[in-house]
Motif scaffolding. Structure first.
Motif, PDB file in Angstrom:
ATOM      1  N   ASP A 218       0.893  -1.160  -0.065  1.00 16.62           N
ATOM      2  CA  ASP A 218       0.010   0.077   0.043  1.00 16.62           C
ATOM      3  C   ASP A 218       0.961   1.228   0.054  1.00 16.62           C
ATOM      4  OD1 ASP A 218      -1.909   2.115   0.173  1.00 16.62           O
ATOM      5  OD2 ASP A 218      -2.934   0.877   1.866  1.00 16.62           O
ATOM      6  N   PHE A 219       0.633   2.128  -0.895  1.00 17.66           N
ATOM      7  CA  PHE A 219       1.513   3.233  -1.275  1.00 17.66           C
ATOM      8  C   PHE A 219       0.963   4.549  -1.449  1.00 17.66           C
ATOM      9  CE2 PHE A 219       3.583   6.136  -4.454  1.00 17.66           C
ATOM     10  CZ  PHE A 219       4.649   6.464  -3.761  1.00 17.66           C
ATOM     11  N   ARG A 220       1.059   5.770  -0.827  1.00 18.99           N
ATOM     12  CA  ARG A 220       0.442   6.758  -0.976  1.00 18.99           C
ATOM     13  C   ARG A 220       1.649   7.881  -1.095  1.00 18.99           C
ATOM     14  NH1 ARG A 220      -3.514   4.762   2.471  1.00 18.99           N
ATOM     15  NH2 ARG A 220      -2.931   5.907   4.174  1.00 18.99           N
ATOM     16  N   TYR A 221       1.349   8.904  -1.777  1.00 15.90           N
ATOM     17  CA  TYR A 221       2.235  10.177  -1.620  1.00 15.90           C
ATOM     18  C   TYR A 221       1.691  11.408  -2.201  1.00 15.90           C
ATOM     19  CZ  TYR A 221       6.730  12.730  -1.547  1.00 15.90           C
ATOM     20  OH  TYR A 221       8.090  13.351  -1.419  1.00 15.90           O
ATOM     21  N   LYS A 222       2.035  12.472  -1.301  1.00 17.37           N
ATOM     22  CA  LYS A 222       1.272  13.854  -1.577  1.00 17.37           C
ATOM     23  C   LYS A 222       2.143  14.866  -2.170  1.00 17.37           C
ATOM     24  CE  LYS A 222      -1.697  17.128   0.825  1.00 17.37           C
ATOM     25  NZ  LYS A 222      -2.241  17.702   2.114  1.00 17.37           N
ATOM     26  N   PHE A 223       1.980  15.080  -3.449  1.00 17.57           N
ATOM     27  CA  PHE A 223       2.921  16.174  -4.056  1.00 17.57           C
ATOM     28  C   PHE A 223       2.235  17.740  -3.821  1.00 17.57           C
ATOM     29  CE2 PHE A 223       3.533  12.279  -6.317  1.00 17.57           C
ATOM     30  CZ  PHE A 223       4.684  12.076  -6.476  1.00 17.57           C
ATOM     31  N   GLY A 224       2.789  18.283  -2.773  1.00 21.13           N
ATOM     32  CA  GLY A 224       2.208  19.606  -2.419  1.00 21.13           C
ATOM     33  C   GLY A 224       0.629  19.662  -2.134  1.00 21.13           C
ATOM     34  N   LYS A 225      -0.016  20.720  -2.245  1.00 19.48           N
ATOM     35  CA  LYS A 225      -1.248  20.926  -2.004  1.00 19.48           C
ATOM     36  C   LYS A 225      -2.156  20.419  -3.137  1.00 19.48           C
ATOM     37  CE  LYS A 225      -0.584  25.127   0.878  1.00 19.48           C
ATOM     38  NZ  LYS A 225      -0.912  26.520   0.857  1.00 19.48           N
ATOM     39  N   TYR A 226      -1.983  19.907  -4.293  1.00 23.53           N
ATOM     40  CA  TYR A 226      -2.973  19.901  -5.125  1.00 23.53           C
ATOM     41  C   TYR A 226      -2.920  18.471  -6.037  1.00 23.53           C
ATOM     42  CZ  TYR A 226      -2.935  24.829  -4.652  1.00 23.53           C
ATOM     43  OH  TYR A 226      -3.094  26.102  -4.168  1.00 23.53           O
ATOM     44  N   LEU A 227      -1.969  17.590  -5.664  1.00 22.23           N
ATOM     45  CA  LEU A 227      -1.862  16.149  -6.246  1.00 22.23           C
ATOM     46  C   LEU A 227      -1.352  15.158  -5.134  1.00 22.23           C
ATOM     47  CD1 LEU A 227      -2.100  14.711  -8.898  1.00 22.23           C
ATOM     48  CD2 LEU A 227       0.180  15.203  -9.373  1.00 22.23           C
ATOM     49  N   SER A 228      -2.245  13.947  -5.182  1.00 20.64           N
ATOM     50  CA  SER A 228      -1.906  12.886  -4.569  1.00 20.64           C
ATOM     51  C   SER A 228      -2.007  11.823  -5.435  1.00 20.64           C
ATOM     52  CB  SER A 228      -2.765  12.676  -3.206  1.00 20.64           C
ATOM     53  OG  SER A 228      -2.539  13.878  -2.626  1.00 20.64           O
ATOM     54  N   VAL A 229      -1.184  10.879  -5.159  1.00 24.06           N
ATOM     55  CA  VAL A 229      -1.156   9.453  -5.984  1.00 24.06           C
ATOM     56  C   VAL A 229      -0.940   8.113  -4.874  1.00 24.06           C
ATOM     57  CG1 VAL A 229      -0.056  10.375  -7.884  1.00 24.06           C
ATOM     58  CG2 VAL A 229       1.495   9.407  -6.309  1.00 24.06           C
ATOM     59  N   GLY A 230      -1.554   7.076  -5.326  1.00 23.64           N
ATOM     60  CA  GLY A 230      -1.555   5.894  -4.494  1.00 23.64           C
ATOM     61  C   GLY A 230      -1.695   4.700  -5.133  1.00 23.64           C
ATOM     62  N   ASP A 231      -1.244   3.638  -4.624  1.00 19.84           N
ATOM     63  CA  ASP A 231      -1.631   2.463  -5.259  1.00 19.84           C
ATOM     64  C   ASP A 231      -1.748   0.877  -4.183  1.00 19.84           C
ATOM     65  OD1 ASP A 231      -0.730   0.992  -8.251  1.00 19.84           O
ATOM     66  OD2 ASP A 231      -0.352  -0.451  -6.716  1.00 19.84           O
ATOM     67  N   GLN A 232      -2.584   0.499  -4.373  1.00 12.37           N
ATOM     68  CA  GLN A 232      -2.826  -0.560  -3.545  1.00 12.37           C
ATOM     69  C   GLN A 232      -2.967  -2.039  -4.071  1.00 12.37           C
ATOM     70  OE1 GLN A 232      -6.727   0.731  -2.095  1.00 12.37           O
ATOM     71  NE2 GLN A 232      -5.941   2.122  -0.617  1.00 12.37           N
ATOM     72  N   LEU A 233      -2.014  -2.827  -3.695  1.00 15.72           N
ATOM     73  CA  LEU A 233      -1.785  -4.271  -4.750  1.00 15.72           C
ATOM     74  C   LEU A 233      -2.056  -5.319  -3.780  1.00 15.72           C
ATOM     75  CD1 LEU A 233      -0.859  -5.636  -7.020  1.00 15.72           C
ATOM     76  CD2 LEU A 233       1.439  -5.445  -6.416  1.00 15.72           C
ATOM     77  N   VAL A 234      -2.743  -6.489  -4.063  1.00 18.22           N
ATOM     78  CA  VAL A 234      -2.563  -7.579  -3.337  1.00 18.22           C
ATOM     79  C   VAL A 234      -2.527  -8.796  -4.440  1.00 18.22           C
ATOM     80  CG1 VAL A 234      -4.952  -7.701  -3.156  1.00 18.22           C
ATOM     81  CG2 VAL A 234      -3.807  -9.141  -1.786  1.00 18.22           C
ATOM     82  N   ILE A 235      -1.712  -9.798  -4.112  1.00 18.94           N
ATOM     83  CA  ILE A 235      -1.407 -11.108  -4.998  1.00 18.94           C
ATOM     84  C   ILE A 235      -1.777 -12.132  -4.159  1.00 18.94           C
ATOM     85  CG2 ILE A 235      -0.029 -12.310  -6.529  1.00 18.94           C
ATOM     86  CD1 ILE A 235       1.550  -9.570  -6.933  1.00 18.94           C
ATOM     87  N   TYR A 236      -2.348 -13.282  -4.490  1.00 14.83           N
ATOM     88  CA  TYR A 236      -2.632 -14.574  -3.890  1.00 14.83           C
ATOM     89  C   TYR A 236      -2.161 -15.697  -4.783  1.00 14.83           C
ATOM     90  CZ  TYR A 236      -5.717 -11.907  -0.665  1.00 14.83           C
ATOM     91  OH  TYR A 236      -6.420 -11.209   0.317  1.00 14.83           O
TER      92      TYR A 236
ATOM     93  N   GLU B 239      -5.254  -1.457  -7.380  1.00 11.87           N
ATOM     94  CA  GLU B 239      -5.996  -0.238  -7.563  1.00 11.87           C
ATOM     95  C   GLU B 239      -5.106   0.918  -7.552  1.00 11.87           C
ATOM     96  OE1 GLU B 239      -9.665   2.406  -5.800  1.00 11.87           O
ATOM     97  OE2 GLU B 239      -9.310   0.194  -5.253  1.00 11.87           O
ATOM     98  N   ALA B 240      -4.716   1.673  -8.380  1.00 10.53           N
ATOM     99  CA  ALA B 240      -3.932   2.815  -8.642  1.00 10.53           C
ATOM    100  C   ALA B 240      -4.871   4.170  -8.826  1.00 10.53           C
ATOM    101  CB  ALA B 240      -2.966   2.824  -9.743  1.00 10.53           C
ATOM    102  N   TYR B 241      -4.387   5.019  -8.326  1.00  9.56           N
ATOM    103  CA  TYR B 241      -5.347   6.345  -8.091  1.00  9.56           C
ATOM    104  C   TYR B 241      -4.706   7.750  -8.299  1.00  9.56           C
ATOM    105  CZ  TYR B 241      -4.829   6.698  -3.242  1.00  9.56           C
ATOM    106  OH  TYR B 241      -4.398   6.565  -2.081  1.00  9.56           O
ATOM    107  N   ILE B 242      -5.235   8.818  -8.703  1.00  9.02           N
ATOM    108  CA  ILE B 242      -4.462  10.286  -8.724  1.00  9.02           C
ATOM    109  C   ILE B 242      -5.894  10.896  -8.072  1.00  9.02           C
ATOM    110  CG2 ILE B 242      -3.897  12.190  -9.786  1.00  9.02           C
ATOM    111  CD1 ILE B 242      -3.259  10.289 -12.046  1.00  9.02           C
TER     112      ILE B 242
END
Length: 339
Positions: free
Chosen positions: A263-281, A295-298
């Motif tokens: 699970d990864f999230r990072y905030k670039f300043g005030k106006y942009l954040s990105v993230g990714d949630q990965l699970v493998i079985y 699931e990746a998102y902006i």
């Protein structure tokens, strides 16, 4: 003679130091008349902690304190969120006077309104999360519409964390249903240190187009939290899981699998954040078989707690039933409210 002079100066200096130390000591008078001196370390949970030279730190219930006096400025944190700094002394009516500026009138506050002294009070854990609503519609040569509802809630204390996620997605084309699925996650983490924790996770899926009436995966594991602050978040997990697939058609299936997640999230300043949630079985019983969800998102804020969110969800089943594709890709543009 000279030796006597130096000896006298040493004695005076020692007396000055000892006198200064006593003058700077905080004094606590209890309702039973006992007097304690030392240095106030903190006020938390209705108890004041006093550090002394003659014993271990002493915890005193506020209800048992009659008077507090300090000859040094200390920080006070009120329940309203306001912070004060100054010398304090108890006055009548269970109140304390705070001398914020020497020579100026003291500020009087009720002791019951003080949430912390010296160190800021711990903020009690509370739920935080978000709700996202997405919709689409196309008319003309194609009559197509879709909707999605997603939510996430997290509660975290120093030792425990609870996480819940949900996503429902629906789409139809000229009154023919082309997508209808749901996903849910419940997870409990217990931290053994600031970074290492154990977890128990339950994930559930429903998707008639994948022939899943209900698929659930449950199991324990361990995780490592690299980052967790307002700007960045990163963790990795590994464990075992039991997977059960209740199918619309064909024979139901269950097996033991490994669980690998990030699970990864990072905030670039005030106006942009990105993230990714990965699970493998990866299956431990059927060599080479695995399922994957990523699931990746902006995310970009639009004001007042609202955000615009663009997500891409990739679901993969390496060995799907006959007639079912291995990969599904879903794009969602949603309006998200964070709480």
């Amino acid at each position: 003679m000279l030796k006597k002079i130096f000896l006298g100066m040493g004695v005076l200096g020692l007396c000055f130091v000892l006198g200064s130390g006593q003058g700077l000591a905080d004094e606590i008078v209890l309702v039973n008349g006992n007097i304690l001196t030392g240095a106030i370390e903190k006020l938390e949970g209705g108890k004041l902690t006093l550090k002394t030279d003659y014993s271990q730190p002493v915890e005193i219930e506020i209800a048992k304190i009659k008077k507090i006096t300090t000859n040094r400025p200390i920080d006070l944190y009120l329940v309203s969120g306001e912070a004060l700094k100054g010398k304090i002394a108890t006055v009548e009516g269970g109140k304390i006077a705070v001398e914020t500026t020497p020579g100026q009138p003291s500020r009087t506050v009720e002791l019951t309104k003080v949430a912390g002294m010296v160190t800021p009070p711990k903020v009690p854990p509370k739920w935080r999360g978000n709700i996202a609503l997405g919709a689409s519609m196309q008319t003309g040569n194609t009559e197509r519409k879709g909707a999605s509802v997603g939510a996430e809630a997290i509660w975290k204390s120093e030792a425990d964390r609870f996480t819940g996620r949900f996503l429902w997605n629906y789409a139809e084309d000229k009154d023919d249903i082309t997508a209808r699925n749901a996903y849910g996650l419940l997870k409990y983490d217990h931290f053994f240190s600031k970074q290492v924790y154990g977890y128990l996770a339950l994930e559930a899926y429903n998707d008639e187009f994948k022939n899943w009436r209900l698929r659930y995966v449950v199991g324990p594991g361990v995780g490592y939290q690299f980052w967790d602050d307002e700007v960045k978040f990163l963790l990795f997990e590994g464990g075992l899981a039991y997977s059960y697939e209740d199918l619309y058609e064909g024979q139901n299936k269950d097996y033991l699998a490994a669980r690998l997640a990030a699970d990864f999230r990072y905030k670039f300043g005030k106006y942009l954040s990105v993230g990714d949630q990965l699970v493998i079985y990866p299956s431990l019983e059927y060599g080479g078989e695995y399922t994957l969800r990523n699931e990746a998102y902006i995310l970009s804020p639009v004001g007042a707690g609202w955000n615009l969110k663009l997500s891409n969800i990739w679901d993969r089943n390496s060995e799907p039933p006959p007639g079912i594709e291995k990969d599904d890709f879903l794009w969602i543009l949603a309006l998200q409210y964070a709480f």
